[in-house]
Motif scaffolding. Structure first.
Motif, PDB file in Angstrom:
ATOM      1  N   ARG A  62     -12.726  31.284  47.112  1.00 38.64           N
ATOM      2  CA  ARG A  62     -12.305  30.340  46.066  1.00 38.64           C
ATOM      3  C   ARG A  62     -13.278  29.168  45.960  1.00 38.64           C
ATOM      4  NH1 ARG A  62      -6.250  27.877  46.149  1.00 38.64           N
ATOM      5  NH2 ARG A  62      -7.044  26.623  47.856  1.00 38.64           N
ATOM      6  N   LYS A 159     -10.353  22.438  42.357  1.00 34.49           N
ATOM      7  CA  LYS A 159     -10.074  21.689  43.602  1.00 34.49           C
ATOM      8  C   LYS A 159     -11.177  20.648  43.852  1.00 34.49           C
ATOM      9  CE  LYS A 159      -7.714  22.635  47.978  1.00 34.49           C
ATOM     10  NZ  LYS A 159      -6.594  21.739  47.758  1.00 34.49           N
ATOM     11  N   TYR A 164      -8.210  14.476  42.577  1.00 37.25           N
ATOM     12  CA  TYR A 164      -7.072  14.115  43.433  1.00 37.25           C
ATOM     13  C   TYR A 164      -6.630  12.670  43.263  1.00 37.25           C
ATOM     14  CZ  TYR A 164      -6.433  18.747  45.103  1.00 37.25           C
ATOM     15  OH  TYR A 164      -6.118  20.078  45.140  1.00 37.25           O
ATOM     16  N   GLU A 193       2.879  21.672  38.325  1.00 42.07           N
ATOM     17  CA  GLU A 193       2.990  21.908  39.775  1.00 42.07           C
ATOM     18  C   GLU A 193       3.370  20.604  40.459  1.00 42.07           C
ATOM     19  OE1 GLU A 193      -0.774  23.055  41.538  1.00 42.07           O
ATOM     20  OE2 GLU A 193      -1.874  21.584  40.373  1.00 42.07           O
ATOM     21  N   ILE A 220      -3.314  29.940  47.026  1.00 40.77           N
ATOM     22  CA  ILE A 220      -3.368  31.138  47.871  1.00 40.77           C
ATOM     23  C   ILE A 220      -1.977  31.383  48.476  1.00 40.77           C
ATOM     24  CG2 ILE A 220      -4.408  31.993  50.041  1.00 40.77           C
ATOM     25  CD1 ILE A 220      -7.057  30.627  48.923  1.00 40.77           C
ATOM     26  N   THR A 221      -1.252  30.312  48.752  1.00 38.88           N
ATOM     27  CA  THR A 221       0.131  30.474  49.233  1.00 38.88           C
ATOM     28  C   THR A 221       1.005  31.030  48.102  1.00 38.88           C
ATOM     29  OG1 THR A 221      -0.323  28.431  50.429  1.00 38.88           O
ATOM     30  CG2 THR A 221       1.909  29.299  50.596  1.00 38.88           C
ATOM     31  N   THR A 258      -0.842  25.372  51.278  1.00 40.84           N
ATOM     32  CA  THR A 258      -1.335  25.420  52.662  1.00 40.84           C
ATOM     33  C   THR A 258      -0.717  24.279  53.456  1.00 40.84           C
ATOM     34  OG1 THR A 258      -3.376  26.435  51.930  1.00 40.84           O
ATOM     35  CG2 THR A 258      -3.434  25.289  54.053  1.00 40.84           C
TER      36      THR A 258
HETATM   37  C1  LIG Z   1      -2.972  20.534  43.466  1.00 39.30           C
HETATM   38  C2  LIG Z   1      -2.634  21.641  44.406  1.00 39.30           C
HETATM   39  N1  LIG Z   1      -1.820  22.627  43.980  1.00 39.30           N
HETATM   40  C3  LIG Z   1      -1.494  23.658  44.786  1.00 39.30           C
HETATM   41  C4  LIG Z   1      -1.952  23.731  46.086  1.00 39.30           C
HETATM   42  C5  LIG Z   1      -1.597  24.909  46.923  1.00 39.30           C
HETATM   43  O1  LIG Z   1      -2.720  25.753  47.065  1.00 39.30           O
HETATM   44  P1  LIG Z   1      -2.923  26.664  48.340  1.00 39.30           P
HETATM   45  O2  LIG Z   1      -1.696  27.482  48.474  1.00 39.30           O
HETATM   46  O3  LIG Z   1      -4.123  27.492  48.031  1.00 39.30           O
HETATM   47  O4  LIG Z   1      -3.113  25.761  49.498  1.00 39.30           O
HETATM   48  C6  LIG Z   1      -2.813  22.738  46.564  1.00 39.30           C
HETATM   49  C7  LIG Z   1      -3.391  22.755  47.914  1.00 39.30           C
HETATM   50  O5  LIG Z   1      -2.828  22.750  48.934  1.00 39.30           O
HETATM   51  C8  LIG Z   1      -3.153  21.665  45.705  1.00 39.30           C
HETATM   52  O6  LIG Z   1      -3.958  20.681  46.139  1.00 39.30           O
END
Ligand SMILES: Cc1ncc(COP(=O)(O)O)c(C=O)c1O
Length: 314
Positions: A62, A159, A164, A193, A220-221, A258
């Motif tokens: 990713r 990301k 952020y 989200e 990914i989760t 995560t």
């Molecule tokens: C904005 C955002 N959405 C969703 C997630 C979940 O993504 P992942 O399951 O890949 O950690 C994250 C990271 O933890 C995030 O920063």
């Protein structure tokens, strides 16, 4: 890791003590947020004295894909980054659940914001990490008054560190109002989200989650839960546009990530979700998730990279 033992990080091509990994105040990524990152978890498995790193390859795939969006391509391959991560886990030797944070960043000091005009570097550090959000209390979540960044503004999918600031405003204001965190809407008013996690609702025996076009990070989760729910519980997931009021009429809800792992939600804007208790499907998925990440279910062992903390005895 014993007390006073050196904590190692990977910094610009070398393993160095944490205190030696320093950047200039003129660094481009410090000035403009021009970096992309991953958060990866390793789970300590005491009976094997090993750390099970969850879906490490998918995290590195990713970040490398996101590098194409942001002109932040590392010189290492995904395999090389996996090896560096395993080395760091062994060097630090923490017998604890561990968070792994790779960052690819513009390390030059040319002050134009241009992305093609500065050197790219990578650093990776690790640290012990427990719960990010409560796992067994049931979260009280609000709808944020902030809007989610759009794909054509700063792509949340990438990301990127600078994006952020949006997450920071969302979670800070939610906490100040007494909530545990927040759900954020897109500019069109649909559910996107959480501040740093994806959202699932349970409705009429199905999972519902905002589609990847709703300015989410493609978690990914999230992908793991969709797969586990289908394979282990026979539950389908609808990935679609979700209205705000669907939050208030859901039978169950939970965040995934995560950091967040699987964190059940029991209130939205002070309205109870379902009967106001943690839902049975959220609980089952949470239990399954922890078995999967600790490499206890053989059908998912391809998602786990186990790193032994001590070399095997001859
Ligand atoms: C904005 C955002 N959405 C969703 C997630 C979940 O993504 P992942 O399951 O890949 O950690 C994250 C990271 O933890 C995030 O920063």
């Amino acid at each position: 890791m014993a007390e006073n033992q050196t904590e190692y990080v990977y910094f610009e091509g070398n393993y160095v003590p944490f205190d030696d990994a320093k950047i200039s105040i003129k660094t481009h990524s410090f000035l403009y947020g021009t970096s992309i990152f991953e958060g990866i978890r390793g789970y300590y498995v005491p009976e094997k004295k090993s750390v099970s790193i969850f879906r490490m390859r998918e995290h590195y795939d990713r970040i490398i894909a996101n590098g194409k969006v942001c002109h932040l391509t590392p010189s290492q391959s995904a395999e090389e980054l996996e090896q560096i991560t395993k080395d760091l886990i062994q060097k630090n030797g923490w017998e604890k659940d561990t968070y792994i944070r790779p960052t690819i960043y513009k390390s030059g000091i040319n002050i134009t914001p241009r992305l093609d005009h500065n050197v790219t570097e990578i650093c990776i550090w690790t640290q012990p990490l427990g719960e990010y959000l409560a796992l067994d209390k049931g979260l009280n979540i609000c709808v944020s008054s902030w809007r989610r960044l759009a794909d054509n503004v700063i792509p949340p999918r990438a990301k990127a560190a600078g994006a952020y600031m949006n997450s920071a405003l969302i979670v800070t204001d939610a906490r100040a109002m007494g909530f545990d965190d927040a759900v954020v809407l897109t500019e069109s008013g649909h559910v996107s989200e959480g501040s740093a996690m994806n959202l699932f609702l349970v409705k009429n025996g199905k999972l519902v989650t905002p589609a990847t076009t709703e300015n989410i990070l493609e978690g990914i989760t999230r992908d793991s839960i969709i797969t586990i729910a289908k394979n282990e519980l026979g539950l389908e997931t609808e990935e679609r546009v979700v209205d705000r009021t669907e939050l208030y009429t859901a039978d169950e809800a939970f965040f995934t990530g995560t950091g967040a792992q699987v964190s059940p939600i029991t209130q939205f804007d002070n309205r109870p979700v379902g009967d106001g208790n943690i839902g049975p499907i959220a609980k089952k998925l949470q239990d399954l998730y922890f078995q999967v990440v600790k490499n206890k279910l053989p059908q998912y062992s391809h998602w786990c990279t186990e790193v032994a903390l001590e070399p095997a005895k001859a």
